[in-house]
Design a protein around this motif. Structure first.
Motif, PDB file in Angstrom:
ATOM      1  N   PHE A 199      -4.572   9.291  -2.193  1.00  0.00           N
ATOM      2  CA  PHE A 199      -4.856   8.656  -3.487  1.00  0.00           C
ATOM      3  C   PHE A 199      -6.337   8.834  -3.837  1.00  0.00           C
ATOM      4  O   PHE A 199      -6.687   9.153  -4.983  1.00  0.00           O
ATOM      5  CB  PHE A 199      -4.491   7.175  -3.368  1.00  0.00           C
TER       6      PHE A 199
ATOM      7  N   VAL B 182       4.326   3.925  -3.113  1.00  0.00           N
ATOM      8  CA  VAL B 182       3.852   3.755  -4.493  1.00  0.00           C
ATOM      9  C   VAL B 182       3.022   2.485  -4.616  1.00  0.00           C
ATOM     10  O   VAL B 182       3.024   1.627  -3.730  1.00  0.00           O
ATOM     11  CB  VAL B 182       5.041   3.700  -5.479  1.00  0.00           C
ATOM     12  N   SER B 183       2.332   2.417  -5.749  1.00  0.00           N
ATOM     13  CA  SER B 183       1.581   1.211  -6.079  1.00  0.00           C
ATOM     14  C   SER B 183       1.379   1.202  -7.586  1.00  0.00           C
ATOM     15  O   SER B 183       1.533   2.242  -8.250  1.00  0.00           O
ATOM     16  CB  SER B 183       0.232   1.208  -5.351  1.00  0.00           C
TER      17      SER B 183
ATOM     18  N   ALA C 250      -1.440   0.910  -9.039  1.00  0.00           N
ATOM     19  CA  ALA C 250      -2.615   1.737  -9.325  1.00  0.00           C
ATOM     20  C   ALA C 250      -2.238   3.206  -9.444  1.00  0.00           C
ATOM     21  O   ALA C 250      -2.748   3.926 -10.305  1.00  0.00           O
ATOM     22  CB  ALA C 250      -3.640   1.550  -8.205  1.00  0.00           C
ATOM     23  N   LEU C 251      -1.338   3.644  -8.568  1.00  0.00           N
ATOM     24  CA  LEU C 251      -0.882   5.038  -8.620  1.00  0.00           C
ATOM     25  C   LEU C 251      -0.272   5.339  -9.993  1.00  0.00           C
ATOM     26  O   LEU C 251      -0.600   6.356 -10.632  1.00  0.00           O
ATOM     27  CB  LEU C 251       0.154   5.282  -7.517  1.00  0.00           C
TER      28      LEU C 251
ATOM     29  N   ILE D 226      -0.676   3.703 -12.823  1.00  0.00           N
ATOM     30  CA  ILE D 226      -1.680   3.626 -13.900  1.00  0.00           C
ATOM     31  C   ILE D 226      -2.428   4.955 -13.996  1.00  0.00           C
ATOM     32  O   ILE D 226      -2.589   5.529 -15.065  1.00  0.00           O
ATOM     33  CB  ILE D 226      -2.675   2.474 -13.610  1.00  0.00           C
ATOM     34  N   ASN D 227      -2.859   5.454 -12.830  1.00  0.00           N
ATOM     35  CA  ASN D 227      -3.638   6.697 -12.833  1.00  0.00           C
ATOM     36  C   ASN D 227      -2.805   7.894 -13.272  1.00  0.00           C
ATOM     37  O   ASN D 227      -3.309   8.803 -13.940  1.00  0.00           O
ATOM     38  CB  ASN D 227      -4.237   6.944 -11.444  1.00  0.00           C
TER      39      ASN D 227
ATOM     40  N   PHE E 223       4.380  -3.944 -11.689  1.00  0.00           N
ATOM     41  CA  PHE E 223       3.573  -4.449 -10.568  1.00  0.00           C
ATOM     42  C   PHE E 223       2.659  -5.560 -11.091  1.00  0.00           C
ATOM     43  O   PHE E 223       1.987  -5.380 -12.121  1.00  0.00           O
ATOM     44  CB  PHE E 223       2.742  -3.320  -9.950  1.00  0.00           C
TER      45      PHE E 223
ATOM     46  N   GLU F 259      -0.158  -6.678 -10.048  1.00  0.00           N
ATOM     47  CA  GLU F 259      -1.599  -6.420 -10.057  1.00  0.00           C
ATOM     48  C   GLU F 259      -2.030  -5.489 -11.191  1.00  0.00           C
ATOM     49  O   GLU F 259      -3.207  -5.427 -11.531  1.00  0.00           O
ATOM     50  CB  GLU F 259      -2.067  -5.870  -8.698  1.00  0.00           C
ATOM     51  N   THR F 260      -1.085  -4.736 -11.742  1.00  0.00           N
ATOM     52  CA  THR F 260      -1.473  -3.786 -12.804  1.00  0.00           C
ATOM     53  C   THR F 260      -0.756  -4.067 -14.120  1.00  0.00           C
ATOM     54  O   THR F 260      -0.832  -3.262 -15.045  1.00  0.00           O
ATOM     55  CB  THR F 260      -1.167  -2.340 -12.362  1.00  0.00           C
TER      56      THR F 260
ATOM     57  N   GLN G  25      -3.144  -4.248 -17.310  1.00  0.00           N
ATOM     58  CA  GLN G  25      -3.707  -2.941 -17.678  1.00  0.00           C
ATOM     59  C   GLN G  25      -2.631  -2.036 -18.260  1.00  0.00           C
ATOM     60  O   GLN G  25      -2.857  -1.317 -19.242  1.00  0.00           O
ATOM     61  CB  GLN G  25      -4.317  -2.267 -16.449  1.00  0.00           C
TER      62      GLN G  25
END
Lengths: 260, 595
Positions: free
Chosen positions: A33, A61-62, A64-65, A67-68, A92, A94-95, A98
């Motif tokens: 990542f 996965v996450s 953040a992944l 989102i990017n 998720f 946490e994201t 955003q």
């Protein structure tokens, strides 16, 4: 004494080995990542995406992944795919915020905006249960409630104090537990039968039948979201039966959409 | 006359070459030397003409050097000659023809050996010519000339067992006997070749009649038309009859082999419609191959791929051209599918087909142009692509790998200026630590979760057990007989224990009294009899009514009698009582099982 130690050693090795391998997988994912993020910051979107896709392919996965990935696709002007990944990121915690911001931005860039029918309350409830709790957790809550209800109901046979209260409480909990268990299966059924999908190509026709020659129901454009009916689509390998956000139904080639 | 002619010839020859040949002597000479026979199937003893034609741009030519002809006799060493000159587009061409006559001496199939000619100091040789010499007597006896038509049409195919998609050259041949002259022909429209894709080939010259012998009869044959047929499926396919209308007339003399195929009109002219026989072609399926690489081409091809530029700006179009050149089923070739990298806009590919119908084959090229536009800057690579086609002459699939194409895309300054006001995405990439989860590709079915069934079954078992305990407790409280029966054994055991204790203290009589109570109490509790006011005989009778084993009843009676008579036994000891208590225990244990 030594013989008593052997099972303990095995248990320790098993737990340690399992945790270590999980930790290694996560470290590896984070390293990959980080490499991809460097590419992204250098503006090398294609190479960044290939690394992100590698992670996604490993099922690690996450938020953040996603989102990017959405940002990368937005930069190479694949807005449909960008929307797909922002929708994934919004699942998720946490994201979520955003992702919602990014989704608003991406939606405003699409050339065509579509009218969206409001969802029925029951569908909203099912979606909420699916996204925030999950069928498995609902089932666990149902099973625990059922066991507690059964114990309270049994207690009224043996405990002298407040037998009626215990009986009614027990039966109520059992009833509620059965409802919760049923709703877990319904949620599972809905989540397996229907999926959200995003149109990722520029333009396609939604057809009445899964053949190129069928009459057109509507035209769909990049960024449109659909609800895919997997049960209906099962008979056709290359087509998906979809409900458009304006309530129309039709068939669309699988290659035109990405299913969440 | 001879001298004058020779001088005139020499002067003319020199003049022509000085005036026309010299100014262009620097040009590359294009000389051809060809030998031909007036007939390639002839009878023994028949005369045949051998022509050697020398044409091109040259200065000096020698007389042909004839080889030794075996089985043929040369009539004369001096050939008859003819010459011609042409001047086309600033280029002169001279043509000499030397004609000799040969007589076939022996039947058989032969190769007429090459003839060599020296031109401008260089030696040229013709190709050998196959000749079939047949015996006139044999052919006359074997052939049934009476059933043979004077004129007929025939389809001849280059391959009767082609594979799907293979080019099959089909000639429409007209056969006619000597003595007939064909003035013109007109194909009847509407010929279909079902199961084939067909293309008519171009004939550059007028049809030339050749002499041949069929079943002992001399025919002249001429190829009128030529088609390329491409079978589109496997199996037995029939090429339907081809029809033409020909205008023929009887000629007075048909012996001249060099007479024109299309003679002038005569008085005996008539029009005849001719139809060929159908031909069945057994089309073989293509050998299996990788469908992903096969592009549907059958023939002999050269496949290449090119890119219009290796550097472009965002928004500029780039063309990827795939070209297939060669001979075969060119129009049926499909475009190879490329794995294009993401971030490219792909437009409908353009196709362009060029066919050449000359030289008795379909050849040409087909090109596919993919138009792509990059949406973002960066380096792009279109990976190598393997494509394959089937080569019928080698009977195998030929695989070609198209090399990868790379190109770089730079930012378009105009596009940046235009999009400057559109705003940036209000979210920054997350570049720090991320919390990872491993997702299962196949979510588990709820019914397959390990705790689901125990979670349902255990409460059911608990309910069952609790209900049983509740029912038991209620019965113990409400049903006296049941409660006495349940407690009978414990009560009897307590009494027996007490009896031993009292006996140890020395009160034997009281101990026997307890022993009796233990036995009678047990029986009355189990049989729900009154607790007092019954004689020993009543208990014995009650046991007998229950069909108890006789030995057991006897033991009970003996023990009860012993208890009743112990007052009269002065020497009774503790040990004696203990033995009776032991007997009572075993007896009550047996009674418990049957009562």
């Amino acid at each position: 004494m030594p013989t008593n130690r052997i099972p303990k050693i095995f248990l320790f090795l098993f737990l340690f080995g399992g945790l270590a391998s999980l930790s290694f997988a996560q470290q590896n994912a984070q390293a990959l990542f980080d490499d991809a993020n460097e590419m992204l910051q250098e503006g090398n979107y294609q190479q960044a995406l290939s690394l992100y896709q590698k992670l996604e392919g490993q099922n690690t996965v996450s938020g953040a992944l996603f989102i990017n990935m959405g940002i990368s696709y937005q930069h190479i002007d694949s807005l449909g795919i960008a929307k797909y990944y922002f929708l994934k990121a919004s699942q998720f915690e946490e994201t979520e915020q955003q992702a919602q911001k990014a989704l608003e931005f991406v939606e405003s860039r699409f050339s065509r905006q579509s009218a969206v029918l409001p969802k029925l309350p029951w569908d909203i409830a099912t979606d909420w249960l699916q996204e925030h709790i999950g069928a498995k957790n609902i089932l666990l809550i149902g099973i625990i409630t059922l066991n507690v209800g059964v114990l309270i109901f049994i207690a009224h046979w043996f405990v002298q104090a407040y037998p009626n209260v215990l009986r009614i409480a027990g039966l109520s909990l059992i009833g509620a537990a059965l409802l919760i268990i049923a709703s877990s299966f319904y949620t599972q059924y809905i989540s397996e039968r229907y999926s959200k999908a995003v149109m990722v190509t520029e333009k396609v026709s939604v057809l009445e039948e899964p053949t190129e020659e069928a009459s057109i129901v509507s035209r769909a454009y990049e960024g449109y979201t659909f609800t895919v009916d997997h049960r209906q689509s099962k008979s056709e390998q290359e087509w998906a039966y979809v409900r458009m956000s304006n309530g129309l139904y039709g068939w669309i080639p699988n290659s035109e959409i990405l299913i969440l | 006359m001879r001298k004058i002619g020779k001088a005139f010839y020499t002067v003319g020859f020199v003049l022509v070459f000085v005036l026309l040949g010299s100014p262009f002597s620097w040009a590359q000479s294009n000389v051809s030397v060809e030998a031909s026979l007036s007939q390639t199937t002839i009878y023994t003893g028949e005369r045949v003409s051998l022509s050697i034609e020398i044409s091109g741009n040259f200065n000096n030519v020698s007389r042909p050097e004839l080889p030794q002809f075996e089985n043929f006799r040369l009539l004369s060493d001096n050939p008859s000659t003819s010459r011609s000159y042409s001047y086309v587009n600033g280029q002169s061409t001279v043509s000499y023809t030397y004609s000799y006559y040969l007589i076939a001496q022996k039947k058989g199939e032969y190769q007429l050996p090459p003839v060599s000619v020296s031109i401008d100091g260089e030696t040229y040789a013709t190709d050998s010519i196959p000749v079939n010499v047949i015996d006139q007597d044999d052919s006359a006896t074997s052939g049934d000339s009476s059933g043979q038509p004077d004129i007929f049409l025939k389809l001849e195919v280059s391959d009767k067992k082609p594979v799907t998609g293979q080019q099959v050259i089909t000639d429409v041949i007209l056969y006619f006997r000597d003595g007939l002259e064909v003035n013109s022909y007109q194909p009847v429209p509407g010929w279909k070749a079902e199961g084939f894709w067909k293309e008519e080939l171009e004939n550059t010259g007028r049809p030339r009649a050749e002499s041949t012998v069929l079943n002992g009869i001399r025919y002249r044959k001429a190829r009128l038309l030529q088609f390329s047929l491409f079978p589109t499926k496997s199996g037995e396919l029939e090429i339907s009859p081809y029809k033409i209308v020909v205008a023929v007339r009887s000629a007075r003399s048909g012996n001249d082999p060099f007479s024109s195929f299309f003679s002038g009109f005569g008085s005996n002219q008539r029009e005849v419609e001719l139809s060929s026989d159908p031909i069945t072609v057994d089309v073989q399926p293509l050998s299996p191959t990788d469908d992903a690489t096969y592009i549907g081409a059958v023939g002999n091809f050269d496949i290449s791929r090119s890119i219009s530029t290796n550097n472009a700006l965002v928004g500029e179009s780039i063309e990827i051209k795939t070209r297939v050149r060669g001979s075969g089923n060119i129009p049926l070739i499909s475009k190879p599918n490329y794995d294009l990298p993401e971030g490219l806009e792909i437009y409908e590919p353009q196709e362009n087909t060029r066919l050449n119908r000359r030289n008795s084959t379909i050849s040409g090229s087909k090109s596919f142009t993919d138009v792509i536009i990059a949406r973002s800057p960066g380096n792009y690579t279109i990976p190598a692509k393997t494509v394959s086609y089937f080569n019928p002459s080698r009977a195998q699939h030929i695989t070609t790998t198209l090399e990868p194409l790379t190109f770089s895309i730079d930012e378009n300054p105009e596009a940046i200026a235009a999009s400057g006001n559109s705003g940036e995405i209000p979210v920054s990439p997350i570049t720090g630590l991320a919390s990872w989860i491993v997702i299962s590709p196949n979510p588990a079915d709820l019914l397959e979760i390990w705790w689901f069934w125990p979670g349902l079954i255990i409460p059911l078992l608990i309910v069952g057990f609790a209900y049983w305990r509740k029912s038991y407790a209620e019965k113990m409280q409400t049903d006296t007989a049941f409660a006495r029966s349940v407690k009978a054994s414990d009560k009897a055991q307590q009494r027996l224990k007490k009896a031993i204790e009292i006996s140890e203290q020395g009160d034997i009589k009281q101990a026997y009294n307890l022993l009796q109570k233990a036995i009678t109490g047990f029986i009355s509790d189990r049989l729900n009899m009154p607790e007092a006011g019954l004689s020993n005989q009543d208990y014995i009778e009650a046991l007998k009514e229950q069909d108890i084993e006789e030995n057991l009843v006897k033991n009970v009676r003996m023990l009860l009698e012993k208890c009743a008579t112990i007052s009269y036994a002065p020497n009774t000891t503790h040990a004696y009582l203990k033995s009776h208590v032991g007997l009572a225990e075993s007896t009550l244990e047996k009674l418990q099982k049957v009562l």
